[in-house]
Design a protein around this motif. Structure first.
Motif, PDB file in Angstrom:
ATOM      1  N   LEU B 236       0.823  -1.208   0.000  1.00 20.35           N
ATOM      2  CA  LEU B 236       0.000   0.000   0.000  1.00 20.35           C
ATOM      3  C   LEU B 236       0.859   1.260   0.000  1.00 20.35           C
ATOM      4  O   LEU B 236       0.565   2.245  -0.680  1.00 20.35           O
ATOM      5  CB  LEU B 236      -0.898  -0.018   1.234  1.00 20.35           C
ATOM      6  N   ARG B 238       4.105   1.461  -0.934  1.00 17.78           N
ATOM      7  CA  ARG B 238       5.031   1.545  -2.042  1.00 17.78           C
ATOM      8  C   ARG B 238       4.353   1.884  -3.362  1.00 17.78           C
ATOM      9  O   ARG B 238       4.886   2.654  -4.167  1.00 17.78           O
ATOM     10  CB  ARG B 238       5.770   0.207  -2.204  1.00 17.78           C
ATOM     11  N   ARG B 239       3.191   1.275  -3.569  1.00 15.91           N
ATOM     12  CA  ARG B 239       2.600   1.323  -4.897  1.00 15.91           C
ATOM     13  C   ARG B 239       1.833   2.614  -5.158  1.00 15.91           C
ATOM     14  O   ARG B 239       1.318   3.232  -4.244  1.00 15.91           O
ATOM     15  CB  ARG B 239       1.659   0.134  -5.086  1.00 15.91           C
ATOM     16  N   ASP B 240       1.734   2.976  -6.447  1.00 12.67           N
ATOM     17  CA  ASP B 240       0.836   4.046  -6.846  1.00 12.67           C
ATOM     18  C   ASP B 240      -0.582   3.586  -6.552  1.00 12.67           C
ATOM     19  O   ASP B 240      -0.908   2.420  -6.728  1.00 12.67           O
ATOM     20  CB  ASP B 240       0.971   4.313  -8.348  1.00 12.67           C
ATOM     21  N   ALA B 241      -1.376   4.525  -6.072  1.00 11.61           N
ATOM     22  CA  ALA B 241      -2.752   4.145  -5.709  1.00 11.61           C
ATOM     23  C   ALA B 241      -3.599   3.975  -6.958  1.00 11.61           C
ATOM     24  O   ALA B 241      -3.366   4.608  -7.957  1.00 11.61           O
ATOM     25  CB  ALA B 241      -3.368   5.200  -4.819  1.00 11.61           C
TER      26      ALA B 241
END
Lengths: 306, 241
Positions: B236, B238-241
């Protein structure tokens, strides 16, 4: 002053550059139209401004601060990214309540924005029963919830009926008149022309233009003049004598390109050519935009989405 | 941003989804009903364990707990809903913590009531076969059952955040739970003892011989849950939403 500042912003997905070294500022007190073909990077830029996606390099700030550092951000920035973001099983009102509560926005604002966006009567219905237009209104209601100084809307007129389109136009004008910063992306040119003061145009992630709308059009599309006459021969000769080229159209009128109505009117009147109709044809945003993107567009001859 | 308003918001999200409330109701109904059924079944088998029989309703019941945890998180993952949530609460760690708290509190409450009801229902059927159960043991069973169900719900929540899909999570977890419980069955010993569901269910046994005790078993489940939650939180953040 709460402006949106984008500085040397770049976002790569794998090897594809969705946003490529973008620098521009969206200022308060006017509506900025955010234009570009599908895939030009408009939505990505908005997500980067909201801190949802992480930039590969560069910065995006709102009022000088990165979005993620804003305290109770909905009070500063309202955004509509996707009309389908609301959970279908929740009522419109509950959807707005979850957002309001997290940012300690007063519960009465929920009812106010429901009224303001014209969906108060559907507030207690589940979102899955909403039409696309109603979902758009709900998304706009969510954006207005915190009475923010900065408003970003991604394709807000999608799915709106004609009344809705007039409504959103007036809403955007009013928000800008109240001194807010308003950024609205669209690929509907006539629509954008009806509300934008300023334009930021993207193509393949790059900045193609950042100018007032009027200048943008005037710089790219020369005006022309439309004339109807009973004496075509006289009209042609008087125009030719002054170096103008008249083109006849099927339904009986003539257009004179690269000419101003003041000049042409005087000329034909002085020559005594009978005139049935004489009017100026201003360049449209669509013409100007197509001229600009003809070489840049990823998908040329892109059809307009209804 | 303060935690309390974010938690309140997450609580409203759970409260306003009927499917989530339905899952909690199913957890309660299924567990109690299957425990009551087990109570009137044959008690003469050598493998018969009165405490485990009383709580055996959690075998199907835990699927509801897992579904609750998975769906509470997966409800954020369609149509860009997560973007809206994270635009409202950009501190993703805080947001996730609030989400998990809003999952934990109702699960614990429902699971405690359910475990007590299951025990009572089963004992009504077991009659004298349950006489060997001490009070302390029964309290341990009720508390352990509630903790176990909550850990499984959170395990599913973490996995859903990691996989970004409730369907993916449930299609991993439900067969996993069913396979481990019914195919491997009562075969004890070895690595299967340390699987999250097997380890956590030790607390429900009157007699159990294996590497793990009641509380160490729950601790093993808690480690699995912690791992899933950390992985979910990592994805959650690290990643692009």
């Amino acid at each position: 002053m709460t402006s949106i500042d984008v500085q040397a912003l770049t976002k790569e997905y794998g090897t594809r550059r969705a946003v490529d070294d973008l620098t521009f500022t969206v200022r308060p007190g006017r509506v900025t139209g955010f234009l570009g073909p599908n895939g030009a990077g408009k939505s990505t830029t908005m997500r980067l401004v909201l801190g949802l996606d992480r930039p590969t390099s560069g910065t995006a700030t709102v009022g000088g601060r990165p979005y993620a550092t804003l305290h109770e951000p909905l009070r500063h920035v309202g955004a509509l990214l996707d009309a389908h973001a609301a959970h279908g099983a929740r009522t419109g009102r509950d959807h707005l309540r979850t957002l309001a509560v997290s940012n300690r926005i007063a519960a009465r604002r929920v009812d106010e924005v429901l009224e303001e966006t014209g969906i108060a009567s559907a507030a207690r219905r589940r979102v899955r029963t909403y039409s696309l237009g109603m979902r758009q209104r709900l998304g706009i209601a969510a954006a207005l919830l915190g009475d923010p100084g900065v408003i970003m809307l991604d394709e807000p007129s999608n799915g709106l009926d004609p009344e809705g389109i007039i409504w959103i136009r007036e809403l955007l004008r009013r928000l800008a008149a109240e001194g807010r910063t308003v950024l609205v992306s669209s690929h509907l040119m006539n629509e954008t022309a009806s509300f934008a003061d300023h334009l930021v145009v993207l193509g393949r992630g790059r900045l193609l233009a950042d100018t007032p709308m009027r200048e943008f059009i005037d710089a790219r599309v020369r005006p022309s003049v439309r004339i109807r006459t009973t004496d075509a021969t006289a009209l042609k000769s008087v125009l030719a004598a002054h170096g103008h080229d008249a083109v006849e159209h099927e339904d009986g009128y003539w257009s004179v390109h690269h000419a101003r109505v003041d000049d042409i009117g005087r000329l034909v009147s002085a020559a005594g050519v009978p005139i049935l109709e004489l009017s100026a044809r201003e360049g449209t945003l669509e013409q100007a935009y197509l001229d600009l993107t003809a070489t840049e567009a990823e998908f040329t001859a892109q059809p307009q989405e209804a | 941003m303060r935690f309390a308003p974010v938690l309140h918001s997450e609580w409203i999200k759970i409260r306003t989804l009927r499917s989530l409330l339905g899952t909690l109701l199913a957890l309660s109904a299924v567990t109690t009903a299957f425990s009551a059924l087990a109570g009137v079944s044959d008690t003469s088998e050598p493998e018969f364990d009165p405490l485990y029989t009383a709580f055996s309703g959690i075998i199907p019941g835990q699927i509801a707990a897992v579904s609750f945890g998975a769906m509470a998180v997966s409800s954020e993952f369609h149509g860009g809903g997560l973007r809206l949530s994270l635009a409202a609460v950009p501190q993703r760690g805080r947001w996730f913590a609030a989400k998990l708290t809003a999952v934990t509190v109702p699960t614990v409450a429902v699971a405690l009531v359910t475990a007590s009801a299951a025990l009572l229902a089963a004992r009504a059927g077991l009659g004298s076969a349950a006489d060997g159960l001490g009070t302390g043991e029964q309290v341990r069973g009720v508390v352990g059952c509630a903790v176990y169900l909550t850990l499984m719900a959170l395990f599913a929540a973490g996995l859903t955040a990691l996989l970004r899909s409730g369907v993916a999570t449930l299609s991993v977890l439900i067969p996993f739970i069913l396979v481990v419980s019914f195919v491997i069955g009562d075969a004890t010993g070895g690595a299967t003892d340390f699987l999250p569901d097997k380890a956590g269910q030790v607390v429900l046994y009157h007699r159990h011989d294996g590497a793990l005790g009641p509380w160490t078993g729950l601790a093993v489940t808690a480690l699995w849950t912690a791992a899933a939650l950390l992985a979910g939180a990592w994805r959650l953040r690290r990643r692009d939403a």
